[in-house]
Write a protein that holds these residues in place. Structure first.
Motif, PDB file in Angstrom:
ATOM      1  N   UNK A 141     -17.588 -11.567   6.162  1.00 33.47           N
ATOM      2  CA  UNK A 141     -17.249 -12.745   5.670  1.00 33.47           C
ATOM      3  C   UNK A 141     -15.953 -12.033   4.269  1.00 33.47           C
ATOM      4  N   UNK A 142     -16.013 -10.653   4.589  1.00 31.88           N
ATOM      5  CA  UNK A 142     -15.337 -10.470   3.514  1.00 31.88           C
ATOM      6  C   UNK A 142     -13.559  -9.290   3.927  1.00 31.88           C
ATOM      7  N   UNK A 143     -12.245  -8.937   3.844  1.00 27.14           N
ATOM      8  CA  UNK A 143     -11.674  -8.758   4.037  1.00 27.14           C
ATOM      9  C   UNK A 143     -11.620  -7.703   2.800  1.00 27.14           C
ATOM     10  N   UNK A 144     -10.993  -5.970   2.704  1.00 28.28           N
ATOM     11  CA  UNK A 144     -10.695  -5.692   2.276  1.00 28.28           C
ATOM     12  C   UNK A 144      -9.760  -4.654   1.764  1.00 28.28           C
ATOM     13  N   UNK A 145      -9.041  -5.121   1.501  1.00 25.82           N
ATOM     14  CA  UNK A 145      -7.732  -3.839   1.171  1.00 25.82           C
ATOM     15  C   UNK A 145      -6.968  -3.026  -1.033  1.00 25.82           C
ATOM     16  N   UNK A 146      -6.866  -2.022  -0.155  1.00 18.46           N
ATOM     17  CA  UNK A 146      -6.884  -0.857  -1.049  1.00 18.46           C
ATOM     18  C   UNK A 146      -5.895  -1.023  -1.439  1.00 18.46           C
ATOM     19  N   UNK A 147      -5.292  -1.133  -2.536  1.00 18.63           N
ATOM     20  CA  UNK A 147      -3.302  -0.728  -2.835  1.00 18.63           C
ATOM     21  C   UNK A 147      -4.017   0.383  -4.021  1.00 18.63           C
ATOM     22  N   UNK A 148      -2.772   1.156  -3.492  1.00 18.17           N
ATOM     23  CA  UNK A 148      -3.701   2.772  -4.631  1.00 18.17           C
ATOM     24  C   UNK A 148      -2.095   4.009  -4.655  1.00 18.17           C
ATOM     25  N   UNK A 212       1.131  -8.480  -0.609  1.00 21.53           N
ATOM     26  CA  UNK A 212       1.453  -7.693  -1.704  1.00 21.53           C
ATOM     27  C   UNK A 212       2.932  -7.183  -0.715  1.00 21.53           C
ATOM     28  N   UNK A 213       2.983  -6.565   0.701  1.00 22.22           N
ATOM     29  CA  UNK A 213       3.847  -5.768   0.753  1.00 22.22           C
ATOM     30  C   UNK A 213       5.469  -6.391   0.588  1.00 22.22           C
ATOM     31  N   UNK A 214       5.390  -7.555   0.707  1.00 21.94           N
ATOM     32  CA  UNK A 214       6.538  -8.431  -0.475  1.00 21.94           C
ATOM     33  C   UNK A 214       6.932  -7.666  -1.334  1.00 21.94           C
ATOM     34  N   UNK A 215       5.343  -8.068  -2.565  1.00 24.22           N
ATOM     35  CA  UNK A 215       5.529  -7.661  -3.764  1.00 24.22           C
ATOM     36  C   UNK A 215       5.955  -6.203  -3.633  1.00 24.22           C
ATOM     37  N   UNK A 216       5.269  -5.421  -3.185  1.00 23.10           N
ATOM     38  CA  UNK A 216       6.005  -4.299  -3.511  1.00 23.10           C
ATOM     39  C   UNK A 216       6.722  -2.894  -2.332  1.00 23.10           C
ATOM     40  N   UNK A 217       7.890  -4.256  -2.562  1.00 25.96           N
ATOM     41  CA  UNK A 217       9.301  -3.340  -1.638  1.00 25.96           C
ATOM     42  C   UNK A 217      10.176  -2.318  -2.416  1.00 25.96           C
ATOM     43  N   UNK A 218      10.267  -3.470  -3.565  1.00 27.89           N
ATOM     44  CA  UNK A 218      11.770  -2.336  -4.456  1.00 27.89           C
ATOM     45  C   UNK A 218      10.475  -0.819  -4.723  1.00 27.89           C
TER      46      UNK A 218
END
Length: 362
Positions: A141-148, A212-218
């Motif tokens: 049921x879950x996807x898991x994404x790590x933003x580090x 997330x990728x779009x938001x973190x471009x800068x």
């Protein structure tokens, strides 16, 4: 046949080099390469697909009683939203797995287990449950994404408000929302850096990944693969199941004493750990000073005396030199001592150093 995570198509589209890992098809690296991915996490931010990890619910009036019996740590004084790391032992004191338990409420816990051990762990829990409790495998049921990385929180704040962000390390916000998507935001990770792990419905994982990728471009956010995940956890000296511990090695022998509460009345494996007495082996860190890279399963010598074997080893991009971890006879070496690893019949010199190899500046 290997399974695909909900982010498989996103990895292929982004040029990820796909390999089989723990029963899943996952990117080992992208076109940027492991070194750039590793450095991004140390200096800016990186994004990891960790949807292959397993999630198990423990619910019911006797949920806490079961956790206290099955796991080595103590969960009696946790507050709602808190996370706690714990080994899980067998009757011989060896390690079945290491995992993280989140408390949602007094009778509801969310457990995250290693991908390769998911089925084994779940069966172990079912086999040792007692009283009014239900264990449910909800991994699908879950996807898991790590933003580090040092800029991870900066990126996250662009997409959500403060009440959705945990205030402390090893805490989570259940019922959070990031970019309008319901999720669990957990201040945890496997890189030695600041950051979060986000759990959400698998159907929303790709949208969250792209957002997330779009938001973190800068901020220089890039997707990262298994290769960087391994080099980062190595620098941070985080043990990996099947390397620094297994069904034979007790948590005390690999330096996980903080997760084993011997003052608890009982837990599976407690008596066996007591019977083993003072640990006869210990985990050490090695900085390679000779020529070459020391990998896992290589015999280690102090002079002519074989003292143990390496469990993980790699070249670390941020530190700029090769390192390794090893399990050796307790007390056989001290910090600063020289040892040699047998690398395909050739001796490679290393120095015993303090763990962790890398610690981020607070």
């Amino acid at each position: 046949m290997e399974l695909k995570t909900p982010l498989y198509d996103a990895h292929v589209k982004a040029g990820g080099k796909i390999v089989p890992f723990a029963g899943y098809l996952l990117p080992v690296q992208y076109e940027t390469g492991v070194i750039k991915e590793h450095m991004a996490v140390r200096t800016q931010a990186g994004l990891f697909d960790v949807s292959h990890m397993g999630e198990i619910l423990c619910e019911g009036k006797d949920a806490l009683v079961n956790l206290q019996h099955i796991l080595t740590n103590d969960f009696t004084n946790m507050v709602d939203g808190q996370a706690r790391y714990s080994p899980m032992c067998n009757e011989n004191g060896g390690t079945v797995d290491d995992l993280i338990v989140y408390k949602r409420s007094d009778d509801h816990y969310f457990i995250v287990v290693n991908a390769a051990n998911k089925d084994k762990d779940y069966q172990w829990m079912l086999a040792h449950q007692s009283g009014e409790v239900t264990f449910t495998d909800v991994s699908d049921q879950y996807g898991q994404i790590a933003l580090q990385g040092p800029k991870a929180m900066e990126i996250l704040r662009k997409l959500t408000t403060e009440e959705n962000i945990p205030k402390k390390y090893y805490h989570a916000v259940f019922g959070a929302e990031v970019a309008g998507m319901p999720c669990i935001v957990s201040k945890t990770g496997y890189t030695g850096e600041d950051g979060v792990e986000i759990y959400l419905a698998s159907g929303l994982a790709e949208k969250m990944w792209e957002t997330l990728l779009e938001a973190g471009k800068e901020e220089g956010l890039i997707p990262c693969g298994l290769g960087a995940r391994d080099t980062l956890r190595m620098e941070a000296a985080m043990p990996l199941y099947g390397h620094e511990m297994d069904d034979e090695v007790s948590p005390l022998e690999t330096g996980l004493n903080f997760g084993v509460k011997m003052k608890k009345d009982e837990f599976i494996g407690k008596k066996a750990i007591e019977d083993r007495g003072t640990p006869k082996i210990e985990r050490i860190g090695l900085k390679v000073t000779g020529r070459g890279i020391i990998r896992e399963h290589q015999d280690l010598y102090a002079g002519d005396q074989k003292i143990g074997h390496t469990t993980s080893g790699t070249h670390c991009p941020y530190l700029g030199y090769p390192i390794a971890m090893a399990l050796v006879d307790a007390g056989s070496v001290a910090i600063g001592d020289k040892v040699e690893a047998d690398v395909r019949g050739r001796r490679v010199e290393a120095e015993v150093v303090q763990l962790p190899f890398y610690k981020r500046a607070k």
